[in-house]
Enzyme design. Sequence first.
Site, PDB file in Angstrom:
ATOM      1  N   GLY A   1       4.923  23.788 -42.816  1.00 40.35           N
ATOM      2  CA  GLY A   1       4.049  22.800 -43.440  1.00 40.35           C
ATOM      3  C   GLY A   1       4.837  21.618 -43.959  1.00 40.35           C
ATOM      4  N   CYS A   2       4.147  20.514 -44.149  1.00 42.25           N
ATOM      5  CA  CYS A   2       4.824  19.286 -44.564  1.00 42.25           C
ATOM      6  C   CYS A   2       5.350  19.390 -45.992  1.00 42.25           C
ATOM      7  CB  CYS A   2       3.908  18.083 -44.408  1.00 42.25           C
ATOM      8  SG  CYS A   2       2.252  18.286 -45.071  1.00 42.25           S
TER       9      CYS A   2
END
Lengths: 360, 360, 360, 360
Positions: free
Chosen positions: A163-164
């Site tokens: 995930g970012c």
Amino acid sequence: MAVHSAPKSSARAKVGVLGASGYTGSELVRLLLRHPNVELVLLTADRRAGQEMRTVFPQFSPFKLPKLVSIDGVNWKKTALDLAFCALPHATTQKVIGDLLAKAPKTKVVDLSADFRLHDIAAYARWYGHEHHAPKLQHEAVYGLVEVHRAAIKKARLVANPGCYTSCAQLAVTPLLKAKAIAPDEIVIDAKSGMTGAGRAAKEEMLFSEVSEGFHAYGVGHHRHMAELDQELSAAAGRDVTVTFTPHLVPMNRGILSTIYVRGVGGKSPQDLHAMLSETYRAEAFVHVLPFSEMPQTRHVRGSNLTFIGVVKDRIAGRAIIGAALDNLVKGASGQAVQNMNLMLGYPEATGLEQIALFP
Amino acid sequence: MAVHSAPKSSARAKVGVLGASGYTGSELVRLLLRHPNVELVLLTADRRAGQEMRTVFPQFSPFKLPKLVSIDGVNWKKTALDLAFCALPHATTQKVIGDLLAKAPKTKVVDLSADFRLHDIAAYARWYGHEHHAPKLQHEAVYGLVEVHRAAIKKARLVANPGCYTSCAQLAVTPLLKAKAIAPDEIVIDAKSGMTGAGRAAKEEMLFSEVSEGFHAYGVGHHRHMAELDQELSAAAGRDVTVTFTPHLVPMNRGILSTIYVRGVGGKSPQDLHAMLSETYRAEAFVHVLPFSEMPQTRHVRGSNLTFIGVVKDRIAGRAIIGAALDNLVKGASGQAVQNMNLMLGYPEATGLEQIALFP
Amino acid sequence: MAVHSAPKSSARAKVGVLGASGYTGSELVRLLLRHPNVELVLLTADRRAGQEMRTVFPQFSPFKLPKLVSIDGVNWKKTALDLAFCALPHATTQKVIGDLLAKAPKTKVVDLSADFRLHDIAAYARWYGHEHHAPKLQHEAVYGLVEVHRAAIKKARLVANPGCYTSCAQLAVTPLLKAKAIAPDEIVIDAKSGMTGAGRAAKEEMLFSEVSEGFHAYGVGHHRHMAELDQELSAAAGRDVTVTFTPHLVPMNRGILSTIYVRGVGGKSPQDLHAMLSETYRAEAFVHVLPFSEMPQTRHVRGSNLTFIGVVKDRIAGRAIIGAALDNLVKGASGQAVQNMNLMLGYPEATGLEQIALFP
Amino acid sequence: MAVHSAPKSSARAKVGVLGASGYTGSELVRLLLRHPNVELVLLTADRRAGQEMRTVFPQFSPFKLPKLVSIDGVNWKKTALDLAFCALPHATTQKVIGDLLAKAPKTKVVDLSADFRLHDIAAYARWYGHEHHAPKLQHEAVYGLVEVHRAAIKKARLVANPGCYTSCAQLAVTPLLKAKAIAPDEIVIDAKSGMTGAGRAAKEEMLFSEVSEGFHAYGVGHHRHMAELDQELSAAAGRDVTVTFTPHLVPMNRGILSTIYVRGVGGKSPQDLHAMLSETYRAEAFVHVLPFSEMPQTRHVRGSNLTFIGVVKDRIAGRAIIGAALDNLVKGASGQAVQNMNLMLGYPEATGLEQIALFP
């Protein structure tokens, strides 16, 4: 107009993007169109099936691309992709990849959703509210933060792209936890993201008029990215780690800045923490540690695959403030995915990822 | 066009704005033009002296306002202001107010600079790098956060209007420190401000192209507002308090959001903290505590004198995340200043401050 | 970190950027760092001389670049540049280039200022208020809009890179004037530009808080770009052409959109005009004509060297509305300059200009 | 907190807002909450029925407002509104108002939709693709641009509040057409609007990430507002007028700027046109004509009910460029609606509309 193209090598991998009508999908196309070792042979987008990519993303108007098709109509065996990027919504993903790998077991997959990130299937069920649909594949999946799991990624068939928010935080904190240089129970991560992190789904709260000229926190106390953070930071520390994590939305398109509050242990000063991060990333292509006391800005990594990290001394003795900035669509998603692909297919890791940040 | 005006009362105070060409100056004019008990008789702006206010702020084009003059040319005695707002740069202020009060000792002053905020003249010298120019006046000055120092403000001649960051943080934290409900040594304030907080001076780093589409921290570890925070939070706690405080710039014009990480003590849960804040502000006109678990957004207070406060339970036991949002030019500066004026001149506290937030 | 680099060819041209601390300068560096045939050997910036490029533009922090130097200290003969990009302010430019070419006459020059764009020295004096400082070089200079003057540019030593507004308008209108397909006396160009077009000089009117959340026209009736438009459009039409031209500022960083109102003559319908533009640009690498009735958006060319053109039928018979969009820093400045360099040095025209637009 | 309120008069009109969950609805509530002669007794929002206004627009959190209800559940007779604002989507409106006026014929109505703006029912059917649902009411409806139709509005029961684009253009052009001072066949209106003009419906093309950092035209050649422009400008000119009109979207929330290209006839110079506009609006409360050669900016009217108009001489003899700016949610919608209400209910025209623009 005559389309100009970057030089392409003669033997190219056949690559597909599943879910090409979202932002991580278009970002993959942006990167792959200029990747010398890749031939884009498949683009899917269920609701836009039958349309040209240019109607969904007009910036591709001058380029020749496969027409968008529905996933259900794809013959995985016949298409024989060397690698598929999966940029589909949560949950759908497990079924699609299960089906794809059953029919074309030699295809490699980089999945950009959260579906294969949690090793613990029970944790998955707890955070996502339903049983995992592909538990066997989950056991096979490798967590794809290259700077931490490079060796495993090279041998993987299925990589769960991180995930970012979690990529940004991990790159800053993981080396310090591994070295037991900071107190694992006092980490506060105050994270701020641009709007593309929220995707392209038409929701009232994402309208320009709702989010411009303002700033707010969301998902406070219960954001799903926490599960991924718990897993990876605990692995790094060799014990359970639970961090305080608050995401916010900034009226900008791209970028995550994490402001991370830590306390050094074992006599480690902020300068020591800085030195450890600098040493860790000395030979890395995509993580850049700024000089001590400088903090990163999201605008300076926009459009690039870089992460900038800075360390500053807090005025409270023993405490440091760490900043980490990346472009959520590149190093926080599609660039990271291409970096994974490069490893999985045996290309030099930085191939096709040389874009310099677009500032201003 | 014929200028329409809000009803004005017959006996009005004569009021001046020193430094009318900056953003806090124009915001004062916006509020005072519609204040029923005020007559704006003096506007100063040294570099724009001789010009009409409309050339500096075209939004006032339809309104009748005094011409801008130089401070040096003002005869304080003859002008006989009932109250002067001082929105001048740091340091200049001490001299100007000293001069004004020497010549017109009955004039009341609300100073929007940082010049009179620190009671301790030694602390002032340490943070600002020079001796205080008006130490006697400093002893007289009252710190003007109305919700904390209302009684003293009513009797004051000189009020030091608080800083925008510090107002936002204090309103959230002060009642909890007073009640000894949170640990004073573990407070982390991660603050985010719109660009007007940086003023109107032409600096490269404030250009649109530099700051749009990005996010960054600044002044990390050494921001001057810390001195003011130390003073007020220590007073609230009855002991020395030093907080971790990191300011950031958001690509928006107005608004501050402080995300504040605290730990309850004495068995206080996040719900308890919420209840204490709700009770503290129950009868206040300008501080609104949201229902438990809701976080504030800057856009919902834009242009108003309101502060919104929210409390959320962290997933780490005992810890709470508090959000506080205000408009840095209104409750964080000029609205707060008018609120102070109302008390000092005996008007109802909310007079002229009824503007509802402009959203979207 | 280890800097990753794009493949570079063995024989590379020695190139310098004069004026590297402005936005067109940094954009040149962005493009040239990834250009396979170029070695960046000189960066000048008078006020920042002695500093590293990373202190002026932190996005270049990971890259090895020459230190910034003052122009006065450059030994042109010894430096022996193959090509110099000149991104200096107006007027300075004529002297610097005069000096450079006197000392190193084999160096080729692409000038991004307005200094060499007007063939008529009298027109220059009229619009700029002083005599031209290098009239001989003016006679030598070639106007560098590649799609119009390609042959001359290939042979040129000194190319005057066109202005951003004028490039955008010319690409849309020139082919139609050449073909006598539109009425030359009824052209209205309503142009809108992002803020980077105004440069990096610290001016109050360019501050974020001044220009965000708003829109306005400027230079109405007397913008200097008009001289350049007059010259080029008159040349295309074979008679004097004076257009109505109004520039506006949009709260965004990059992009120009020109909305152009024209009337077809000789029976030319909007569809005919569209067909003519499509045919003109069929083989061009950087001008893309959208399907009839589609209008371009600036965001779809951001960061790329592309111009998108659209033609729509007005509801008034015979009239068409033409839209043209480009990135003012790329096709409107530095990308166009590299395109010129490629022609002047004999490289394929699109080399180093393959960047795909960054959207969102 | 204790809600502070502006002074309210004793006898207040009972007013309702139908469609309170959109932007024009919330803007009406913002204005009416502070209107001294109004009591807000009804707020409808079908999809949000049963909710508090604060859940739909958190800025109203501190204020006491009626709960949102469904229109179908309203008993018009019993509710006995003095005036209803109708901010409903197109077409629904005709039915709702027909029903309301049948049951409560003494209620006055200001309709903010386009449903009652076109006097010619055939034109309505042509532009909107279906028969008008309330043709009798259409005959009764008065077009509500106060500065043009003040006398009729005072006596009206049903007022069709004008569109935002058309209000902006009409205020600039109508007086000149009435005076036959400009050529009716050569008017080009290049209009730019902020995003709130597109409403609050969740559409992909209105997402922050889609529209920030860019600019584009839309509805080119066929925007529905043209029908309203045709009607009103033709009435002003006393002959058929068809203008060229192109709307664009600006990445900002509020504001319309129309750049209007006209040619003076009968020897009228740009200065003459300016003088005529100045004279027309000399006694108007909400239209301000800037000094000759100054152009308006949207930011200087934001949040106010003002329109700023400027006139500049084009360099082509006889031609002028007129700029007009207003806030699309205030003078372009809800402020205009309150202005209409004031006339219809006999209050001073500017009551409750004294807000000064919020800049920066």
